[in-house]
Write a protein that holds these residues in place. Structure first.
Motif, PDB file in Angstrom:
ATOM      1  N   HIS A 103       5.120  10.466  -5.452  1.00  0.00           N
ATOM      2  CA  HIS A 103       5.293  11.310  -4.274  1.00  0.00           C
ATOM      3  C   HIS A 103       3.963  11.900  -3.818  1.00  0.00           C
ATOM      4  CE1 HIS A 103       9.548  11.617  -3.203  1.00  0.00           C
ATOM      5  NE2 HIS A 103       9.836  11.449  -4.501  1.00  0.00           N
ATOM      6  N   ARG A 104       3.067  12.215  -4.746  1.00  0.00           N
ATOM      7  CA  ARG A 104       1.763  12.762  -4.370  1.00  0.00           C
ATOM      8  C   ARG A 104       0.847  11.699  -3.786  1.00  0.00           C
ATOM      9  NH1 ARG A 104       2.716  15.762  -9.237  1.00  0.00           N
ATOM     10  NH2 ARG A 104       1.428  14.331 -10.497  1.00  0.00           N
ATOM     11  N   LEU A 105       1.189  10.444  -4.024  1.00  0.00           N
ATOM     12  CA  LEU A 105       0.376   9.343  -3.533  1.00  0.00           C
ATOM     13  C   LEU A 105       0.798   8.878  -2.141  1.00  0.00           C
ATOM     14  CD1 LEU A 105      -1.906   7.375  -4.452  1.00  0.00           C
ATOM     15  CD2 LEU A 105      -0.119   5.928  -5.444  1.00  0.00           C
ATOM     16  N   ASP A 127       0.837  -1.194   0.000  1.00  0.00           N
ATOM     17  CA  ASP A 127       0.000   0.000   0.000  1.00  0.00           C
ATOM     18  C   ASP A 127       0.876   1.250   0.000  1.00  0.00           C
ATOM     19  OD1 ASP A 127      -1.815   2.022   0.354  1.00  0.00           O
ATOM     20  OD2 ASP A 127      -2.724   1.207   2.171  1.00  0.00           O
ATOM     21  N   PRO A 128       1.068   1.885  -1.152  1.00  0.00           N
ATOM     22  CA  PRO A 128       1.950   3.058  -1.207  1.00  0.00           C
ATOM     23  C   PRO A 128       1.416   4.259  -0.434  1.00  0.00           C
ATOM     24  CG  PRO A 128       0.784   2.783  -3.289  1.00  0.00           C
ATOM     25  CD  PRO A 128       0.493   1.563  -2.470  1.00  0.00           C
ATOM     26  N   THR A 129       0.123   4.285  -0.157  1.00  0.00           N
ATOM     27  CA  THR A 129      -0.439   5.431   0.563  1.00  0.00           C
ATOM     28  C   THR A 129      -0.090   5.407   2.044  1.00  0.00           C
ATOM     29  OG1 THR A 129      -2.563   4.350   1.084  1.00  0.00           O
ATOM     30  CG2 THR A 129      -2.366   5.463  -1.054  1.00  0.00           C
ATOM     31  N   ARG A 189       5.274  -1.790   6.524  1.00  0.00           N
ATOM     32  CA  ARG A 189       4.900  -0.554   5.827  1.00  0.00           C
ATOM     33  C   ARG A 189       5.862  -0.305   4.655  1.00  0.00           C
ATOM     34  NH1 ARG A 189       1.509   3.060   8.771  1.00  0.00           N
ATOM     35  NH2 ARG A 189       2.546   4.835   7.803  1.00  0.00           N
ATOM     36  N   THR A 190       5.959  -1.327   3.821  1.00  0.00           N
ATOM     37  CA  THR A 190       6.827  -1.279   2.637  1.00  0.00           C
ATOM     38  C   THR A 190       5.998  -1.603   1.411  1.00  0.00           C
ATOM     39  OG1 THR A 190       8.742  -2.010   3.928  1.00  0.00           O
ATOM     40  CG2 THR A 190       8.882  -2.248   1.542  1.00  0.00           C
TER      41      THR A 190
END
Length: 358
Positions: free
Chosen positions: A225-227, A144-146, A185-186
């Motif tokens: 980066h915005r995500l 989960d990139p968020t 968290r990766t």
């Protein structure tokens, strides 16, 4: 977390360049029809004069025959989607799964059952982008990139298409599993966002495809980066294999990443790390069984193009942080349980002091 359960992993074994052309390989033009003779000048190995004429002729012929044997595969035009946000990420996944399913149906109707199966598999994954036309492109997310503290973006080398995507997925899954054990968290992103050259082709010896990929990779990292979480900066690593290292190097100036890793690299078209013009830490590794070690690290101007990529990234002259990849072959850097994978996970997690150096 994402919808990516642990997967059984396999490792593709590559043959040296004197045998069949390798998968996801390096720009090596030697085949049974062409033998590149080299001469050693001091500490530098150079190809014998005139080798490139015969090699390029053979490569061009092979590429033309390959194209004729694999006609264009029909697929739907991807929908124009806005840049994903944390709120719209799931709808982005759904739209790209639908596109991949439609592409699978069209490929099956066309009679290409192999592509149809590859598309159907991708239709079960978390995709930021998907384009089934031609060789195809896809950007897959594991995790989960968020919510991620650390994100690794993998950039593949030559011969990576939707038809060969399964092996690229396995490398991403191996890294995700290795890093996730230490830090849940990766996230890992498999970025097939460019038209990778064929291993036996004229384009694989130049920066042309890498230069075409540069704006795409830069735009993707900006969107990433915005995500990511806004309260604390997310550590982003760029892991670049074989020709993918040329893509990363050409994209390096202004690219906001923390670490850049060059794996089994043919060179970057830069003489030194300073020539990459990046604030990122630059790492490099090559396993003892990687045949790229035998490719001359030269860069020469021909009539219409500059061929080769120059300085060896694992050489002292280049100036990268060289880490241990043990006995990895060209496709073995992400093998589960390997020294190389352990070090790649440490770099991904920002544990740079734990990386074992070569």
């Amino acid at each position: 977390m994402g919808h990516n359960p642990p997967l059984p992993l396999q490792t593709d074994k590559l043959q040296p360049p004197t045998a069949n052309p390798p998968h996801e390989g390096h720009p090596h033009l030697t085949t049974k029809a062409v033998r590149v003779r080299v001469v050693r000048v001091g500490a530098q190995t150079r190809p014998k004069a005139g080798w490139w004429r015969q090699a390029l002729l053979t490569a061009t012929t092979v590429a033309a025959l390959t194209a004729a044997a694999h006609p264009q595969i029909p697929a739907p035009t991807p929908s124009t989607l806005p840049a994903p946000t944390a709120a719209t990420l799931q709808s982005t996944y759904e739209a790209n799964r639908e596109n991949a399913t439609h592409a699978a149906d069209m490929a099956a109707t066309h009679g290409d059952l192999h592509r149809a199966a590859a598309d159907r598999t991708l239709a079960t994954r978390n995709l930021l982008t998907f384009d089934g036309r031609g060789a195809g492109q896809a950007v897959e997310v594991l995790g989960d990139p968020t919510r991620a503290d650390h994100i690794a973006v993998l950039v593949p080398g030559s011969d990576t298409t939707l038809d060969t995507y399964a092996r690229f997925h396995r490398t991403a899954a191996a890294l995700y599993q290795e890093a996730h054990r230490t830090n849940p968290r990766t996230a890992v992103i498999a970025w097939l966002g460019y038209k990778a050259p064929a291993t036996i082709s004229t384009t694989v010896t130049t920066t042309t495809r890498a230069d075409e990929a540069t704006p795409e990779l830069r735009a993707f990292i900006a969107k990433l980066h915005r995500l990511t979480p806004t309260l604390t900066p997310t550590h982003i690593s760029l892991l670049c294999h074989s020709y993918g290292s040329v893509v990363c190097a050409r994209s390096a100036p202004t690219l906001p990443v923390d670490d850049m890793v060059l794996l089994g690299s043919p060179g970057t078209a830069a003489d030194t790390v300073a020539g990459l013009h990046t604030p990122a830490r630059v790492w490099a590794a090559r396993g003892s069984r990687d045949w790229v070690a035998h490719v001359p690290h030269v860069r020469a101007g021909l009539l219409l193009a500059t061929v080769g990529f120059g300085t060896d990234p694992v050489s002292r002259a280049f100036g990268a942080r060289v880490f241990d990849a043990a006995d990895a072959d060209h496709s073995g850097y992400f093998t589960p349980g390997s020294v190389s994978l352990a070090n790649l996970a440490r770099i991904t997690l920002g544990e740079t002091s734990e990386v074992t150096r070569a």
